[in-house]
Design a protein around this motif. Structure first.
Motif, mmCIF file in Angstrom:
data_model
loop_
_atom_site.group_PDB
_atom_site.id
_atom_site.type_symbol
_atom_site.label_atom_id
_atom_site.label_comp_id
_atom_site.label_asym_id
_atom_site.label_seq_id
_atom_site.Cartn_x
_atom_site.Cartn_y
_atom_site.Cartn_z
ATOM 1 N N GLU A 163 -11.892 -12.679 18.570
ATOM 2 C CA GLU A 163 -10.983 -11.550 18.737
ATOM 3 C C GLU A 163 -9.682 -11.806 17.985
ATOM 4 N N GLY A 164 -9.254 -10.825 17.204
ATOM 5 C CA GLY A 164 -8.008 -10.934 16.457
ATOM 6 C C GLY A 164 -8.151 -11.610 15.111
ATOM 7 N N ALA A 165 -9.294 -12.222 14.837
ATOM 8 C CA ALA A 165 -9.521 -12.895 13.560
ATOM 9 C C ALA A 165 -10.258 -11.976 12.600
ATOM 10 N N GLU A 166 -10.193 -12.300 11.316
ATOM 11 C CA GLU A 166 -10.898 -11.502 10.316
ATOM 12 C C GLU A 166 -12.407 -11.627 10.527
ATOM 13 N N GLU A 167 -13.117 -10.522 10.323
ATOM 14 C CA GLU A 167 -14.557 -10.528 10.533
ATOM 15 C C GLU A 167 -15.244 -11.441 9.526
ATOM 16 N N PRO A 168 -16.141 -12.319 9.979
ATOM 17 C CA PRO A 168 -16.843 -13.217 9.057
ATOM 18 C C PRO A 168 -17.853 -12.456 8.200
#
Length: 252
Positions: A163-168
């Motif tokens: 959550e909150g991180a760039e999508e892999p």
């Protein structure tokens, strides 16, 4: 006639626009689970949506893996015409208490294999349904998926989604879990509840956007974003053309 500088600018703009459109299409082609969230302690009907990313090969096998650290005691699949279904159960490292009994084994994977002449063709997608529960008291559940193509290419959708991180690049289908209602038992409330396992009075059911609505909303957002990028690129190209034209006039 257009000058060589003008032609170069036009070619650059066209190539950039094509790249932006292609990138937008690729970014949306993930294996996903719908609905995107459900309630802890309840049952849910999960739909795994599998788009075909290849332009030349079809998808002929899809495997979805189920968590064993938070096992699901009930996993039932919906028959899918043209596809053979293989369910694998695995022993748990140690028994897990589920309700009034200890669970010693659980479903660890389901594999759908296309029969002869069947595949998810380029430009198509398909959906595979399962009913699961009760859902554990955790923030989310990940279902890593493996997609196999007719040309032998294998794509692993297993990257952790934070959550909150760039999508892999290859995110695992992930189901967010909401805390159950304090007054309820967690069965049948929230998106994706499986009515066949835990019927709920009609007055208790909450309206939830269906999968088509979600897909349409996502597609509209991506289309608008792509259109904005295209307009920006074209604007830069026109500005460059105007600058070169003005400079040539001043030089003359």
């Amino acid at each position: 006639m257009f000058s060589s500088s003008t032609r170069r600018i036009a070619a650059f703009a066209a190539a950039t626009v094509a790249g932006v459109v292609a990138l937008a299409g690729t970014a949306s082609a993930h294996v996903t689970v719908n609905p995107r969230e459900a309630d802890q302690g309840g049952y849910a009907r999960l739909t795994f949506r599998v788009p075909n990313e290849s332009e030349t090969a079809g998808t002929v096998k899809v495997q979805v893996k189920f968590p064993l650290d938070t096992p699901l005691s009930s996993v039932r699949y919906k028959p899918h015409a043209g596809w053979k279904i293989d369910v694998v159960k695995s022993k748990l490292p140690k028994p897990v208490a589920v309700g009034d009994y200890d669970l010693t084994e659980a479903v660890s994977s389901i594999t759908w294999t296309a029969e002869s002449g069947v595949q998810i063709k380029p430009g198509e997608f398909d959906e595979f349904d399962v009913s699961v529960g009760p859902l554990p008291e955790s923030e989310s559940l990940a279902f890593p998926a493996v997609q196999t193509y007719s040309d032998g290419k294998v794509v692993n959708w297993s990257d952790a989604v934070k959550e909150g991180a760039e999508e892999p690049d290859h995110p695992a289908p992930t189901l967010a879990l909401n805390p159950a209602d304090a007054e309820g038992d967690g069965h049948g409330h929230g998106a994706g509840a499986a009515a066949t396992e835990s019927p709920v009075p009609a007055t208790d059911q909450k309206p939830v956007a269906n999968d088509t609505d979600v897909a349409a909303s996502d597609g509209t957002a991506r289309a608008l974003g792509t259109a904005g990028l295209v307009v920006g690129v074209v604007g830069l190209a026109l500005a460059a053309y105007a600058f070169l034209t003005t400079r040539r006039r001043n030089a003359a």
